[in-house]
Design an enzyme around this catalytic site. Sequence first.
Site, PDB file in Angstrom:
ATOM      1  N   CYS A   1     -76.472 -53.594  12.122  1.00 48.29           N
ATOM      2  CA  CYS A   1     -77.451 -53.964  10.527  1.00 48.29           C
ATOM      3  C   CYS A   1     -78.837 -54.889  10.999  1.00 48.29           C
ATOM      4  CB  CYS A   1     -76.299 -54.535   9.257  1.00 48.29           C
ATOM      5  SG  CYS A   1     -77.222 -56.093   7.906  1.00 48.29           S
TER       6      CYS A   1
ATOM      7  N   HIS B   1     -73.195 -53.702   0.572  1.00 50.75           N
ATOM      8  CA  HIS B   1     -74.402 -54.172   0.727  1.00 50.75           C
ATOM      9  C   HIS B   1     -74.436 -54.867  -0.593  1.00 50.75           C
ATOM     10  CE1 HIS B   1     -76.398 -55.626   4.306  1.00 50.75           C
ATOM     11  NE2 HIS B   1     -76.356 -53.914   4.675  1.00 50.75           N
TER      12      HIS B   1
ATOM     13  N   HIS C   1     -72.695 -47.877   3.803  1.00 53.71           N
ATOM     14  CA  HIS C   1     -72.836 -49.192   4.442  1.00 53.71           C
ATOM     15  C   HIS C   1     -73.829 -50.490   3.312  1.00 53.71           C
ATOM     16  CE1 HIS C   1     -74.933 -52.265   7.826  1.00 53.71           C
ATOM     17  NE2 HIS C   1     -75.261 -52.301   6.614  1.00 53.71           N
ATOM     18  N   GLU C   2     -74.493 -48.668   2.757  1.00 57.10           N
ATOM     19  CA  GLU C   2     -75.374 -49.802   1.761  1.00 57.10           C
ATOM     20  C   GLU C   2     -74.658 -50.154   0.986  1.00 57.10           C
ATOM     21  OE1 GLU C   2     -78.062 -50.742   3.221  1.00 57.10           O
ATOM     22  OE2 GLU C   2     -78.118 -49.238   5.342  1.00 57.10           O
TER      23      GLU C   2
END
Length: 136
Positions: A85, A130, A126-127
């Site tokens: 990241c 977040h 992954h996003e």
Amino acid sequence: MIKPIVKDTFFLSQKSATATRDDLQVGRDLQDTLEANRAGCVGMAANMIGVRKRVIIVNMGILDIVMFNPVLVKKDTPYETEEGCLSLTGVRSTTRYQNIEVEYYDMNWKKQRQKLSGWTAQICQHELDHLEGILI
């Protein structure tokens, strides 16, 4: 506008708030910042540029898609992988899903539903993490 990348794990570990049409500039800033970091980055969430709103950008190969208020509606076929990241040093192990379906609003504030698989599905997941304050 190209924004600096946030590396503060306390900030990054907080959940993001719902985006509105007033946040369209955040999408444009994500586009500019991803382009400036393309050599080492394939997706971003708004909190990575200091904005705690539910906005992400995902590289889909030939173009980048900005998603406002994305929601994972389907997932199947889990697998283990390692990810890095831009906001964190090193790589970490995580579980992802090979196939996903996500609903979101696009830059024209039209609702979209898209099926993703493989690498683009992994980037999107992954996003999405977040936005929930989940750091790999």
